[in-house]
Design an enzyme around this catalytic site. Structure first.
Site, PDB file in Angstrom:
ATOM      1  N   GLU A  18      -2.581  -3.677   6.864  1.00  0.00           N
ATOM      2  CA  GLU A  18      -3.762  -4.527   7.048  1.00  0.00           C
ATOM      3  C   GLU A  18      -3.958  -5.609   6.006  1.00  0.00           C
ATOM      4  O   GLU A  18      -5.101  -6.043   5.780  1.00  0.00           O
ATOM      5  CB  GLU A  18      -5.014  -3.645   7.082  1.00  0.00           C
ATOM      6  CG  GLU A  18      -5.349  -2.921   5.758  1.00  0.00           C
ATOM      7  CD  GLU A  18      -4.765  -1.536   5.616  1.00  0.00           C
ATOM      8  OE1 GLU A  18      -5.238  -0.770   4.769  1.00  0.00           O
ATOM      9  OE2 GLU A  18      -3.817  -1.217   6.364  1.00  0.00           O
ATOM     10  N   ASN A  19      -2.924  -6.101   5.335  1.00  0.00           N
ATOM     11  CA  ASN A  19      -3.090  -7.152   4.327  1.00  0.00           C
ATOM     12  C   ASN A  19      -4.124  -8.170   4.816  1.00  0.00           C
ATOM     13  O   ASN A  19      -4.034  -8.666   5.936  1.00  0.00           O
ATOM     14  CB  ASN A  19      -1.763  -7.883   4.095  1.00  0.00           C
ATOM     15  CG  ASN A  19      -0.585  -6.945   4.015  1.00  0.00           C
ATOM     16  OD1 ASN A  19      -0.517  -6.092   3.156  1.00  0.00           O
ATOM     17  ND2 ASN A  19       0.345  -7.081   4.959  1.00  0.00           N
ATOM     18  N   GLU A  35      -5.803  -2.244  12.671  1.00  0.00           N
ATOM     19  CA  GLU A  35      -5.619  -3.135  11.514  1.00  0.00           C
ATOM     20  C   GLU A  35      -6.756  -4.134  11.372  1.00  0.00           C
ATOM     21  O   GLU A  35      -7.144  -4.490  10.256  1.00  0.00           O
ATOM     22  CB  GLU A  35      -4.275  -3.861  11.625  1.00  0.00           C
ATOM     23  CG  GLU A  35      -3.061  -2.945  11.735  1.00  0.00           C
ATOM     24  CD  GLU A  35      -3.012  -1.863  10.670  1.00  0.00           C
ATOM     25  OE1 GLU A  35      -3.436  -2.122   9.524  1.00  0.00           O
ATOM     26  OE2 GLU A  35      -2.553  -0.748  10.982  1.00  0.00           O
ATOM     27  N   GLU A  51       0.833  -1.204   0.000  1.00  0.00           N
ATOM     28  CA  GLU A  51       0.000   0.000   0.000  1.00  0.00           C
ATOM     29  C   GLU A  51       0.871   1.259   0.000  1.00  0.00           C
ATOM     30  O   GLU A  51       1.816   1.346   0.774  1.00  0.00           O
ATOM     31  CB  GLU A  51      -0.922   0.025   1.225  1.00  0.00           C
ATOM     32  CG  GLU A  51      -1.953   1.136   1.127  1.00  0.00           C
ATOM     33  CD  GLU A  51      -2.903   1.183   2.317  1.00  0.00           C
ATOM     34  OE1 GLU A  51      -4.072   1.548   2.121  1.00  0.00           O
ATOM     35  OE2 GLU A  51      -2.477   0.858   3.446  1.00  0.00           O
ATOM     36  N   GLU A  86      -8.921   4.885   6.400  1.00  0.00           N
ATOM     37  CA  GLU A  86      -8.074   5.242   7.539  1.00  0.00           C
ATOM     38  C   GLU A  86      -8.814   5.999   8.638  1.00  0.00           C
ATOM     39  O   GLU A  86      -8.542   5.791   9.823  1.00  0.00           O
ATOM     40  CB  GLU A  86      -6.859   6.038   7.062  1.00  0.00           C
ATOM     41  CG  GLU A  86      -5.954   5.283   6.093  1.00  0.00           C
ATOM     42  CD  GLU A  86      -5.401   3.982   6.681  1.00  0.00           C
ATOM     43  OE1 GLU A  86      -5.519   3.762   7.895  1.00  0.00           O
ATOM     44  OE2 GLU A  86      -4.857   3.179   5.897  1.00  0.00           O
TER      45      GLU A  86
END
Length: 919
Positions: free
Chosen positions: A318-319, A352, A181, A374
Site C-alpha cells: 500500500e505505498n 490496498e 514493509e 491489516e
C-alpha cells in the site's frame, strides 16, 4: 530467555552491552566535548537496543537516487533534517547492506559541524548504523545528517530490488522497484525505519530517457543533466512512515482517469500487458470515491498509481500514492481470468486503497498492533466491494475469512491479535491469519454489536484524531465509545461520555458497555471461545470455554489449557417462534437466558456475526439436523453454513461424533445456495485427501463413490462455460475440479475432449476460464499434454493463465515430472522465484508429491530462506519444521497433531458410516 539471546548476539557482534531497561531506551549516551578525530577502532557502538533511541527525530528526508539498470547497482545521497531532544554525540539509525562512503553533520544553517571525516559504525545484528559527531548535538536544536551511499539492486523481493519481464519477442528487460514493509526501507537508504518516525520526503531519481520514474508524489520538475540523464524531482510528500516510501524505474505504460474529487488514478504495467489494466482502473476509481465518502476524509494526495510488478512476493503493498501489486492481483484479462480471479483483483485493490487511510494516514505505534492496519483493510474489502460491486457477492467469502481465522485460533500455538514483536523476523511473522482474518472478523462482530452507524462514526473519529500520527488499540476503543460532535471534535476537545455506553448497548437489553474491557478479551487474549448451549425448560444454559482442536476435556492438561480464559461475547440467537434476533452479552463463564417453553429449536450466533463456535448439548444437534431435513430455508444460508462448519470443527476436537456431522449435511441435495453446499462438500473433499494420502484404499474408494453418487445431480447440472453469476461460476469451477479428481468418467471425458481441442488449436484456443485449470489437469496426465502445457507456460505473458497451468503441471502422477518442476522453480527462469512457494504447496498437495516436496524443502532450506527471508509469508507457506525459531513451526506441529488425532478419532466412524451408505 529472549533477553539472554539478545545479549549473546550483541557480544558476538562486538557491541557494547548496557544494562539499560526498556524505559531507559530514550536516553542518549553521555555527550563529549569537541575532541581530536578518533578512528573507529577506539569507538564502541553506542546503542544496544533493537529499537532506535527516541531522542533524535527525523523531520524531512531529501533523497537522491541513481539506479543503473545495466550494472544492477545504484548510488544515492540523503540529507535528513533532525530534531535533537537531548545532548548527544551520536546519531543512530537503520541501514542494512549499504556502503556508506561519506557522513557529514550540518547545523540548521547547513554549515559543517566538523571538517573531519565522521566515523561510521555498524551493528549488522540490529541492522543499525551510528555516526559520531565530535561536536555535541545540543538538545532542542535542528541538524542535518548528510550521507553518501551505494548498493547493488537486490536479488530478492525486499528493499530496492531488480525485477525483469520478457517481451513477446523474447527480450528480457530490467526494472527497479521497492518493497519496504515492514523493515526493509533500511536496505534502500539509511533511515529511521520504525513506524512512529513519520517524516516528509523529497525524492529525486536519475534515469535514462528510455525509462520513467515513479514515487509517492507526482513529478514536480524534470531536469536534463550534462551526461544526458534525466532527473525527476518529486513533490514533497505528506508526513509518513518509512515503510510507505516507494520508487520505481521502468518502461511501463499506463491508463489514467480522474475521480470525482480530482485525484488522478493511473494503472501501470509492462507495455504488452497494458490492455489488461482497464478493469483495475475502473475499480480503483470507484473504490477510492467510496472510501472518501465512507471515511468522510478526502484522499490527501493529488494522485494514486497502481503498478503491476513482474517479480513480487506479496499480493500487493500500500505505498502511499504508489501501490505495487503482483501481476495476478491487478491485471484482469476476460479471456483467461475466471470469476474468482475478478473477485480477487477487486478485493486486493479494495484492501490496498483502504490502507491509504488505515495504515498510511493513521499508523500503528508499533508492529505489535499491525492488525489495526491489516485487520481493518481486510474488513473494509467486504464493506467497500459489497457497496460498489454487489453482484460479486463478496459477503459469501467473509465466512471463509472467519473460518480460516478459527482454524488457526483453535490451535494451542495461536497468539493474541496484539502480540509482542521486536526483531525483523518476529515482525514479519505478525503478517498472518490472526492479524488479517481474525482482526477482520472481530471488527465484523464489533460492527454488528455497535450498529453500522456507531461503528462508522467511531472509525471516522479515530482517523481524524490520529491523522498523520500513530495509534494504539486503546485509541480505537476510545474513538468508538466516544460521543464527540463534529464541532467538539474540530475544536480539538477530547470528549468521552458514559452515556454512550447505554446508547451503544441498547440492543443488548441496556447492559452497560465497557468497550475497552470487552475488546481486550478479543485482542489481548489468545484463542476462540466455544459456547455450549443446553436446553433446560424455558432456559438456555450457556457455558464458555476456549475451543481447542488438539486437546479434549478428558486430557490431564485440559484444566491448565483453560485457566484464565474469559471472553465478553455478544451472543445472538434466533428461534422458531419469532423472526427477531435476540441479543445477550455474556461476560461470565456460565450464564442463562429465558427463551420460553414453547420454543422448538434455537440457533445461536445468528448469521455467524460473532467470532465464536457453538455446541448444542442434549438433543440440540438432533433438532437442527431434523430442521435442515424438513425445511432448511427456515435458516439463512449463513446460518446453514455456520452449522456445517461448527459441527465438523467439533468432530475434529472429539466433541461431536462424525456420523452426527455427516447426518447434518444429509440435506445438501436440497441446498441451492453455493456457500453451504461448498462448505459441506469441502469437508468431504478434505477427508478424501487425508485417506488418499495415507493410502487407505477401502475408505478412499467408498468415499469417492459416495460423493459422486450423492452429488450426481448438481455435478450433471454444471456447464463447461463461463456463464452465470459469480456464485454459479465459483460452484462450477470447484465442483468440476473435484469430480475429475475423483475420477468421474463424464467429467474426465469432457475435460479430455476440451483439452484435445486446445491441443489441436496449437494451444491458441481460449478455454472457458472457470474450467481451464480442470481441463489442463486432466490433459497433464499424459506425456504429450504435460510437455505442451510446460511449453505454453514458458511463453505465456499472462500470469493468471500461467498459475492455472502450473497447478495442472503439479497434478501429474509422474514423480520425475514433479521433480523437474521443483528444479525449474529453484532455477527461477521458467518458473519465477515469486511462485516457488505456491509450487511447493501444489506438489505437496499431490499424493504422489507429498514426500518429494518435503525432501526438497529439507535439502534446499537455506537457499529458500536466502530467497524469501525468514519469517516471510512465503517461508511460512512452505512449512516449517526446519525453522524452530519461528512461531509458525508450532502451528505446523499443531496441524500435524490435529490430523493424527482426526484419524484416530474418526477413521473407524467414517468407514462404518460409508459402509452403511454404500449398502
Amino acid at each position: 530467555m529472549v533477553r539472554f539471546l539478545v545479549l549473546a548476539l550483541l557480544s558476538l557482534a562486538g557491541v557494547t552491552q548496557t544494562s539499560a531497561s526498556p524505559t531507559q531506551a530514550s536516553e542518549p549516551p553521555n555527550p563529549t566535548e569537541e575532541q581530536p578525530p578518533l578512528g573507529t577502532g577506539s569507538l564502541s557502538f553506542p546503542w544496544s537496543h533493537l529499537r532506535l533511541p527516541g531522542y533524535i527525530v527525523p523531520l524531512h528526508y531529501h533523497l537522491l537516487l541513481h539506479p543503473n539498470l545495466t550494472m544492477l547497482s545504484y548510488s544515492g545521497t540523503v540529507r535528513i533534517e533532525l530534531q535533537v531532544q537531548n545532548n548527544t554525540n551520536w546519531v543512530v539509525l537503520h541501514s542494512k547492506g549499504l556502503r556508506i562512503t561519506t557522513a557529514t553533520m550540518l547545523d540548521q544553517n547547513l554549515a559543517h559541524l566538523s571538517d573531519k571525516v565522521l566515523p561510521v559504525l555498524h551493528n549488522p545484528t540490529h541492522e543499525q548504523t551510528a555516526i559520531f559527531s565530535p561536536r555535541v548535538l545540543s538538545g532542542g536544536q535542528k541538524y542535518f545528517l548528510f550521507l553518501e551511499f551505494g548498493a547493488e539492486l537486490g536479488e530478492g523481493f525486499y528493499g530496492f530490488y531488480r525485477s525483469t519481464y520478457r517481451t513477446s519477442s523474447g527480450e528480457t528487460r530490467n526494472l527497479a522497484s521497492t518493497h519496504f514493509e515492514p523493515t526493509s526501507a533500511r536496505m534502500a537508504f539509511p533511515c529511521f525505519d520504525e513506524p512512529s518516525f513519520k517524516a516528509n520526503y523529497s525524492v529525486s531519481i536519475r534515469r535514462s530517457r528510455a525509462h520513467i520514474a515513479l514515487s509517492n508524489m507526482p513529478v514536480e520538475q524534470t531536469v536534463v543533466l550534462d551526461d544526458g540523464l534525466m532527473e525527476d524531482r518529486f513533490a514533497v510528500s505528506v508526513r509518513m512512515s518509512s515503510y510507505l516510501v516507494a520508487f520505481i524505474v521502468c518502461d511501463f505504460r499506463s491508463v489514467s482517469a480522474t475521480t470525482a474529487s480530482g485525484v488522478k488514478v493511473s494503472v501501470y504495467a509492462a507495455p504488452e500487458k497494458w490492455q489488461h489494466t482497464h478493469y483495475a482502473l475502473k475499480a480503483a476509481v470507484k473504490l477510492l470515491e467510496f472510501y472518501e465518502k465512507y471515511f468522510n476524509i478526502k484522499y490527501p494526495l493529488p494522485k494514486q498509481d497502481l503498478v503491476a510488478i513482474p517479480d513480487f512476493q506479496a499480493g500487493a503493498m500500500e505505498n502511499w500514492g504508489l501501490i505495487t501489486f503482483r501481476e495476478t492481483s491487478l491485471l484482469y484479462d476476460p479471456a483467461t481470468s475466471s470469476g474468482s480471479d475478478r473477485v480477487w483483483v477487486t478485493m486486493v485493490i479494495a484492501h490496498e486503497l483502504a490502507h491509504q487511510w488505515f495504515g498510511n494516514l493513521v499508523t500503528m505505534q508499533w508492529w505489535n498492533d499491525i492488525w489495526l492496519n491489516e485487520g481493518f483493510a481486510r474488513y473494509m474489502e467486504y464493506i467497500s466491494v459489497n457497496a460498489t460491486y454487489p453482484k460479486l457477492r463478496v459477503e459469501d467469502y467473509l465466512v471463509d475469512t472467519c473460518f480460516a481465522a478459527i482454524g488457526r485460533d483453535s490451535l494451542n500455538s495461536s497468539r493474541p491479535i496484539s502480540s509482542a514483536a521486536e526483531s525483523p523476523t518476529q515482525i514479519e511473522e505478525m503478517f498472518d491469519t490472526v492479524s488479517y482474518n481474525k482482526g477482520a472478523c472481530v471488527l465484523h462482530m464489533l460492527r454488528h454489536y455497535l450498529t453500522d452507524q456507531v461503528f462508522q462514526s467511531g472509525i471516522v473519529r479515530y482517523l481524524r484524531r490520529y491523522s498523520y500520527s500513530n495509534a494504539h488499540n486503546q485509541d480505537l476503543w476510545d474513538s468508538l465509545a466516544n460521543t464527540c460532535s463534529e464541532e467538539e471534535f474540530s475544536s480539538g476537545e477530547h470528549c468521552y461520555s458514559s452515556r454512550q455506553a447505554a446508547k451503544n448497548a441498547n440492543l443488548y437489553a441496556g447492559e452497560h458497555l465497557d468497550l475497552t474491557s470487552m475488546m481486550n478479551t478479543w485482542t489481548l487474549q489468545t484463542g476462540v471461545p466455544l459456547v455450549t448451549v443446553t436446553r433446560q425448560g424455558s432456559h438456555l444454559l450457556l457455558k464458555q470455554e476456549r475451543f481447542l482442536r488438539t486437546a479434549h476435556p478428558s486430557d490431564p492438561a485440559w484444566p491448565s489449557l483453560q485457566q484464565g480464559f474469559l471472553w465478553h461475547i455478544p451472543l445472538t440467537y434466533r428461534t422458531d417462534t419469532s423472526t427477531s434476533i435476540h441479543r445477550h452479552l455474556m461476560t461470565t463463564l456460565t450464564d442463562s437466558v429465558d427463551v420460553g417453553e414453547e420454543v422448538g429449536w434455537v440457533k445461536v450466533n445468528v448469521d455467524m456475526a460473532g467470532y465464536y463456535l457453538v455446541h448444542y448439548d442434549g438433543s440440540g444437534w438432533d433438532d437442527l439436523i431434523q430442521l435442515l431435513k424438513d425445511n432448511h430455508t427456515a435458516l439463512t444460508f449463513m446460518d446453514r453454513t455456520h452449522l456445517i462448519h461448527n459441527a465438523f470443527q467439533l468432530t475434529t476436537a472429539g466433541r461431536l461424533s462424525l456420523d452426527k456431522a455427516l447426518d447434518l449435511i444429509g440435506y445438501l441435495r436440497s441446498e441451492s445456495h453455493t456457500v453451504p453446499l461448498l462448505e459441506g462438500l469441502g469437508y468431504l473433499e478434505a477427508f478424501y485427501r487425508i485417506v488418499e494420502r495415507r493410502d487407505i484404499p477401502d475408505v478412499t474408494q467408498n468415499l469417492r463413490t459416495y460423493i459422486l453418487w450423492y452429488f450426481r445431480d448438481v455435478i450433471d447440472r454444471q456447464t463447461w462455460s463461463d456463464k452465470g453469476s459469480v456464485s454459479e461460476r465459483r460452484l462450477r469451477s470447484e465442483l468440476l475440479s473435484l469430480a475429475c479428481h475423483l475420477g468421474d468418467l463424464p467429467c474426465l471425458k469432457q475435460a479430455q475432449r476440451s483439452f484435445t481441442h486446445w491441443l489441436d488449436s496449437n494451444s491458441t484456443l481460449n478455454l472457458p476460464a472457470d474450467v481451464a485449470e480442470t481441463v489442463y489437469s486432466v490433459g497433464a496426465q499424459e506425456d504429450t499434454g504435460w510437455a505442451s502445457l510446460l511449453q505454453t507456460y514458458t511463453h505465456s505473458l499472462s500470469e493468471t493463465h500461467k498459475h492455472k497451468i502450473l497447478s495442472a503441471l503439479a497434478s501429474s502422477r509422474d514423480t520425475n515430472k514433479l521433480t523437474r518442476l521443483l528444479e525449474l522453480g529453484l532455477e527461477g527462469e521458467v518458473i519465477r522465484t515469486q511462485d516457488l512457494d505456491s509450487l511447493i504447496a501444489m506438489v505437496a498437495r499431490n499424493p504422489r508429491g507429498h514426500h518429494l516436496a518435503w525432501s526438497y524443502v529439507q535439502k534446499y532450506w537455506s537457499t529458500l530462506v536466502d530467497k524469501f527471508q525468514l519469517g516471510s509469508f512465503s517461508i511460512r507457506n512452505i512449512i516449517i519444521e526446519q525453522a524452530s525459531q519461528l512461531r509458525v513451526t508450532e502451528v505446523a506441529m499443531d496441524n500435524i497433531q490435529k490430523n493424527i488425532l482426526w484419524l484416530q478419532r474418526n477413521l473407524g466412524t467414517l468407514r462404518s458410516w460409508l459402509d452403511q451408505q454404500i449398502d
